[in-house]
Every structure is written in C-alpha cells, then in structure tokens.
Design a protein around this motif. Structure first.
Motif, PDB file in Angstrom:
ATOM      1  N   ASP A 145      26.259  27.851  32.586  1.00  0.00           N
ATOM      2  CA  ASP A 145      27.482  28.031  33.900  1.00  0.00           C
ATOM      3  C   ASP A 145      27.876  26.450  33.990  1.00  0.00           C
ATOM      4  O   ASP A 145      27.678  25.008  33.660  1.00  0.00           O
ATOM      5  CB  ASP A 145      26.621  28.441  35.293  1.00  0.00           C
ATOM      6  N   TRP A 146      28.551  26.376  34.887  1.00  0.00           N
ATOM      7  CA  TRP A 146      29.569  24.738  35.151  1.00  0.00           C
ATOM      8  C   TRP A 146      29.001  23.640  35.990  1.00  0.00           C
ATOM      9  O   TRP A 146      28.968  22.642  36.220  1.00  0.00           O
ATOM     10  CB  TRP A 146      30.869  25.392  35.605  1.00  0.00           C
ATOM     11  N   GLU A 147      27.691  24.302  37.088  1.00  0.00           N
ATOM     12  CA  GLU A 147      27.357  24.424  38.005  1.00  0.00           C
ATOM     13  C   GLU A 147      26.287  23.528  37.296  1.00  0.00           C
ATOM     14  O   GLU A 147      25.446  21.917  38.338  1.00  0.00           O
ATOM     15  CB  GLU A 147      27.221  24.790  39.047  1.00  0.00           C
ATOM     16  N   ASP A 181      34.709  13.392  35.876  1.00  0.00           N
ATOM     17  CA  ASP A 181      34.668  11.941  36.045  1.00  0.00           C
ATOM     18  C   ASP A 181      33.690  12.224  37.323  1.00  0.00           C
ATOM     19  O   ASP A 181      32.378  10.752  37.935  1.00  0.00           O
ATOM     20  CB  ASP A 181      35.618  11.691  37.408  1.00  0.00           C
ATOM     21  N   TYR A 182      33.400  13.514  37.917  1.00  0.00           N
ATOM     22  CA  TYR A 182      32.000  12.961  39.416  1.00  0.00           C
ATOM     23  C   TYR A 182      31.589  12.781  38.843  1.00  0.00           C
ATOM     24  O   TYR A 182      29.991  12.733  39.842  1.00  0.00           O
ATOM     25  CB  TYR A 182      32.102  14.837  40.035  1.00  0.00           C
ATOM     26  N   LEU A 183      31.309  13.103  37.358  1.00  0.00           N
ATOM     27  CA  LEU A 183      29.405  12.909  36.705  1.00  0.00           C
ATOM     28  C   LEU A 183      29.237  11.646  36.965  1.00  0.00           C
ATOM     29  O   LEU A 183      28.355  11.052  37.113  1.00  0.00           O
ATOM     30  CB  LEU A 183      29.218  13.398  35.825  1.00  0.00           C
ATOM     31  N   SER A 184      30.018  10.668  37.466  1.00  0.00           N
ATOM     32  CA  SER A 184      30.000   9.275  37.429  1.00  0.00           C
ATOM     33  C   SER A 184      29.211   8.314  38.088  1.00  0.00           C
ATOM     34  O   SER A 184      28.535   7.479  38.552  1.00  0.00           O
ATOM     35  CB  SER A 184      31.682   8.425  36.829  1.00  0.00           C
ATOM     36  N   LYS A 185      29.169   9.196  39.181  1.00  0.00           N
ATOM     37  CA  LYS A 185      27.847   9.234  40.681  1.00  0.00           C
ATOM     38  C   LYS A 185      26.811   8.945  39.673  1.00  0.00           C
ATOM     39  O   LYS A 185      25.949   8.831  40.048  1.00  0.00           O
ATOM     40  CB  LYS A 185      27.749   9.973  41.485  1.00  0.00           C
ATOM     41  N   TYR A 186      26.174   9.930  38.624  1.00  0.00           N
ATOM     42  CA  TYR A 186      24.551  10.228  38.044  1.00  0.00           C
ATOM     43  C   TYR A 186      24.195   9.241  37.054  1.00  0.00           C
ATOM     44  O   TYR A 186      23.187   9.199  36.536  1.00  0.00           O
ATOM     45  CB  TYR A 186      24.559  11.669  37.601  1.00  0.00           C
ATOM     46  N   ASP A 227      20.260  18.477  35.053  1.00  0.00           N
ATOM     47  CA  ASP A 227      20.084  18.210  33.616  1.00  0.00           C
ATOM     48  C   ASP A 227      20.508  16.597  33.408  1.00  0.00           C
ATOM     49  O   ASP A 227      19.245  16.236  32.788  1.00  0.00           O
ATOM     50  CB  ASP A 227      21.824  18.500  32.515  1.00  0.00           C
ATOM     51  N   ILE A 228      21.522  16.236  34.006  1.00  0.00           N
ATOM     52  CA  ILE A 228      21.507  14.317  34.194  1.00  0.00           C
ATOM     53  C   ILE A 228      20.204  14.155  34.644  1.00  0.00           C
ATOM     54  O   ILE A 228      19.164  12.909  34.063  1.00  0.00           O
ATOM     55  CB  ILE A 228      22.877  14.240  34.493  1.00  0.00           C
ATOM     56  N   LYS A 229      19.671  14.458  35.703  1.00  0.00           N
ATOM     57  CA  LYS A 229      18.124  14.057  36.120  1.00  0.00           C
ATOM     58  C   LYS A 229      16.905  14.778  35.729  1.00  0.00           C
ATOM     59  O   LYS A 229      16.077  14.178  34.910  1.00  0.00           O
ATOM     60  CB  LYS A 229      18.179  14.920  37.297  1.00  0.00           C
ATOM     61  N   LYS A 230      16.965  15.782  34.925  1.00  0.00           N
ATOM     62  CA  LYS A 230      16.003  16.411  34.150  1.00  0.00           C
ATOM     63  C   LYS A 230      16.133  15.424  33.298  1.00  0.00           C
ATOM     64  O   LYS A 230      14.772  15.183  32.475  1.00  0.00           O
ATOM     65  CB  LYS A 230      16.458  17.637  33.627  1.00  0.00           C
ATOM     66  N   TYR A 231      17.423  15.211  32.417  1.00  0.00           N
ATOM     67  CA  TYR A 231      17.033  14.668  31.078  1.00  0.00           C
ATOM     68  C   TYR A 231      16.889  13.001  31.247  1.00  0.00           C
ATOM     69  O   TYR A 231      16.474  12.360  29.967  1.00  0.00           O
ATOM     70  CB  TYR A 231      17.817  15.487  30.427  1.00  0.00           C
ATOM     71  N   ASN A 232      16.913  12.457  32.232  1.00  0.00           N
ATOM     72  CA  ASN A 232      17.439  11.314  32.275  1.00  0.00           C
ATOM     73  C   ASN A 232      18.126  10.329  31.336  1.00  0.00           C
ATOM     74  O   ASN A 232      18.022   9.791  30.762  1.00  0.00           O
ATOM     75  CB  ASN A 232      15.798  10.870  32.439  1.00  0.00           C
TER      76      ASN A 232
END
Ligand code: C2G
Length: 128
Positions: A72-74, A99-104, A79-84
């Motif tokens: 899914d889109w969400e 771009d919203y992912l740039s917080k992570y 995934d970013i947290k799970k896979y570091n």
C-alpha cells in the motif's frame, strides 16, 4: 547506510537495472519494496509478470540485497524505521511525491533512463 526504493519492476529492463545499480552505489544495503499484484491494481497498473516472477528477477541482481512486498501507499515510514533506512530514492517521475519522508531519511529523485519502459517492451512483444 541502508537505501530504500519501491516499484513494480515489470519486465525488468536496463532502466530499472541502471537505477538499482546507482542506488546500491549510494549505500551499503539496498532494500526494494516490490508492488504486489493487488497494489498494482490500486496504482492502476496491470503487470504482465506475476509478483513472484518480478521478485525472482530482482533477487538475481547483485545490486539488490533485500526484496519485500509493497502492499500500500502507507507503509513507507514503517519500512524506513524497520530497515533503518538512511536514504529513500526513486525515479524523478515521482519528484515531489515523497518529500514527506525527509523527516525520516534523505530523499533523492534519480533521473529516469530515457527510451525504455515496461509498457514499450509489452508493445514490442505483442507486435510479434
Ligand atoms: N525507472 C527508470 N527508468 C525507466 C523506467 C523506470 O529509472 N526507463 C525507475 C522508476 O523511476 C522507478 C523504478 O524504475 O523508480 C521502478 O519503475 P516502476 O516499476 O514503473 O515503478 P512505479 O510503478 O513508478 O512504482 O510507491 C512507489 C511506487 O511503487 C513506484
């Protein structure tokens, strides 16, 4: 640094491979979320290769370390947290969409390879 990308990767071609090799060169491990057949329907896409076959091809690439389903889109933040993940990257046909992912993690849009696409390959094959 772990690198993350997503895609359908239908009829794996050199445009995909050039991108994946570039992404691998930017980090240590490359994680690829492969759109499931069900998610492709949400994307308005019908791949002509099954999810399993698309995964098999991706897993055969030296550049790719981990392949997992994109359902899914969400799921990207999880995934970013799970896979570091330190870097999320995708073709610039998606410029601005993530771009919203740039917080992570770092977010990079890579230049697409011109004159090749799964759609074009399908058209050529269907002609024969
Ligand atoms: N790509 C490329 N050059 C091409 C074709 C594709 O660089 N000639 C890149 C795309 O920009 C994308 C990746 O290869 O980064 C996979 O392409 P698709 O399978 O078309 O991916 P898409 O359906 O856009 O899925 O959540 C994100 C989506 O799942 C992305």
């Amino acid at each position: 640094m772990n690198v993350l990308t997503y895609g359908t990767f239908d009829a794996l071609h050199y445009g995909h491979v050039i991108l994946l090799n570039r992404l691998k060169s930017l980090g240590d491990k490359l994680y690829v979320g492969v759109s499931t057949d069900a998610f492709n329907l949400q994307k308005g896409k019908v791949a002509f290769m099954s999810y399993e076959d698309r995964v098999t091809l991706l897993q055969s690439l030296r550049a790719v370390d981990v392949v997992f389903p994109e359902n899914d889109w969400e799921q990207k933040v999880a995934d970013i947290k799970k896979y570091n993940i330190g870097l999320f990257a995708i073709g610039d046909d998606w410029a601005g969409h993530f771009d919203y992912l740039s917080k992570y993690c770092k977010v990079v849009y890579m230049p697409r390879t011109a004159n090749i696409s799964s759609t074009e390959i399908r058209r050529i094959i269907m002609q024969k």
